[in-house]
Scaffold this active site. Structure first.
Site, PDB file in Angstrom:
ATOM      1  N   SER A 159       0.834  -1.194   0.000  1.00 16.49           N
ATOM      2  CA  SER A 159       0.000   0.000   0.000  1.00 16.49           C
ATOM      3  C   SER A 159       0.879   1.258   0.000  1.00 16.49           C
ATOM      4  O   SER A 159       1.708   1.406  -0.893  1.00 16.49           O
ATOM      5  CB  SER A 159      -0.969  -0.080   1.185  1.00 16.49           C
ATOM      6  OG  SER A 159      -1.999   0.868   1.051  1.00 16.49           O
TER       7      SER A 159
ATOM      8  N   HIS B 238      -8.182  -4.801  -1.371  1.00 16.61           N
ATOM      9  CA  HIS B 238      -6.934  -4.244  -0.838  1.00 16.61           C
ATOM     10  C   HIS B 238      -6.437  -5.045   0.357  1.00 16.61           C
ATOM     11  O   HIS B 238      -5.316  -4.866   0.812  1.00 16.61           O
ATOM     12  CB  HIS B 238      -7.155  -2.778  -0.442  1.00 16.61           C
ATOM     13  CG  HIS B 238      -5.870  -2.010  -0.231  1.00 16.61           C
ATOM     14  ND1 HIS B 238      -4.886  -1.926  -1.201  1.00 16.61           N
ATOM     15  CD2 HIS B 238      -5.403  -1.291   0.823  1.00 16.61           C
ATOM     16  CE1 HIS B 238      -3.881  -1.189  -0.736  1.00 16.61           C
ATOM     17  NE2 HIS B 238      -4.169  -0.796   0.488  1.00 16.61           N
TER      18      HIS B 238
END
Ligand SMILES: *[C@@H]1O[C@H](CO)[C@@H](O)[C@H](O)[C@H]1NC(C)=O
Length: 224
Positions: free
Chosen positions: A132, A200
């Site tokens: 991320s 995610h």
């Protein structure tokens, strides 16, 4: 009959676990803060990792630890020095909105660690990773390293890369074969929009493939 029932319970329990905390079990376990480069002796492989936004410690608690553990299980616990990118990288949510997706202090600290690995341990093979915002940290740091330090990096894995869309999954100014992004098709950040969706949080299942890729890159760099 009992056996079948036990398998079924196991399977349903496994399926119910939140993916973000699923951890592949390797022989060596590490915590969320790991400083084997800064605090330890040189090892043949050095793994530098930047955690995602709001993750704890310096390598976090999702994909950082099992990627380190996977390398240790392949080469031996004491053959791999794992190192997280710590302060001044604070992994705040707000920093994602900056032009390179993180602060200059954050990627400066990652650059410092790559340069340290190169000077302190001239013979070590460096591999790296980020999740991320940590992928943005790695991208911004690696593209700025001298070519002699870049040459010592065998490969970089970028999970849920917030710079994926901007950089086509690669790291600018760095050989394309040396960087691999893992992006779930449903992960909103991979489209460049900083939208965190369920996709995610699925990257622990990619750790095996990421470790395989880093192993291939280490072999391509001459192995240990
Ligand atoms: C991608 O994320 C979705 C959740 O949005 C999940 O159901 C799917 O299994 C993930 N795919 C992979 C390949 O991990």
């Amino acid at each position: 009959m009992k056996f079948t029932a036990a398998i079924a319970v196991l399977a349903s329990t496994a399926a119910a676990l939140p993916t973000a905390v699923e951890r592949r079990q390797f022989g060596t376990r590490v915590g969320s803060t790991v400083n084997e480069l800064t605090n330890g002796a040189c090892r043949p492989i050095t793994f530098i990792f930047a955690r995602g936004s709001t993750e704890i410690g310096n390598i976090g608690s999702t994909v950082g630890p099992p990627t380190c553990e996977g390398l240790k299980s392949e080469y031996g616990a004491n053959q791999v020095a794992c190192q997280g990118v710590g302060s001044p990288y604070q992994a705040t949510i707000g920093a994602n909105a900056l032009p390179e997706g993180t602060t200059s202090a954050a990627y400066g600290e990652a650059q410092r660690l790559f340069n340290l690995a190169s000077t302190k341990c001239p013979d070590t093979i460096i591999v790296a990773g980020g999740y991320s915002q940590g992928a943005a940290v790695m991208t911004a740091a690696v593209r700025r390293l001298s070519s002699s330090v870049q040459d010592k990096i065998a490969g970089v894995v970028l999970y849920g890369n917030t710079r994926n869309a901007q950089n086509n999954g690669k790291i600018p100014n760095f050989p394309p074969e040396k960087a691999l992004t893992f992006c779930n098709l449903t992960d909103g950040v991979c489209g460049g929009g900083l939208v965190v969706t369920a996709g995610h949080l699925t990257y622990t299942r990619d750790v095996d493939d990421a470790v395989d890729y880093l192993n291939e890159r280490i072999t391509a760099a001459g192995g240990i």
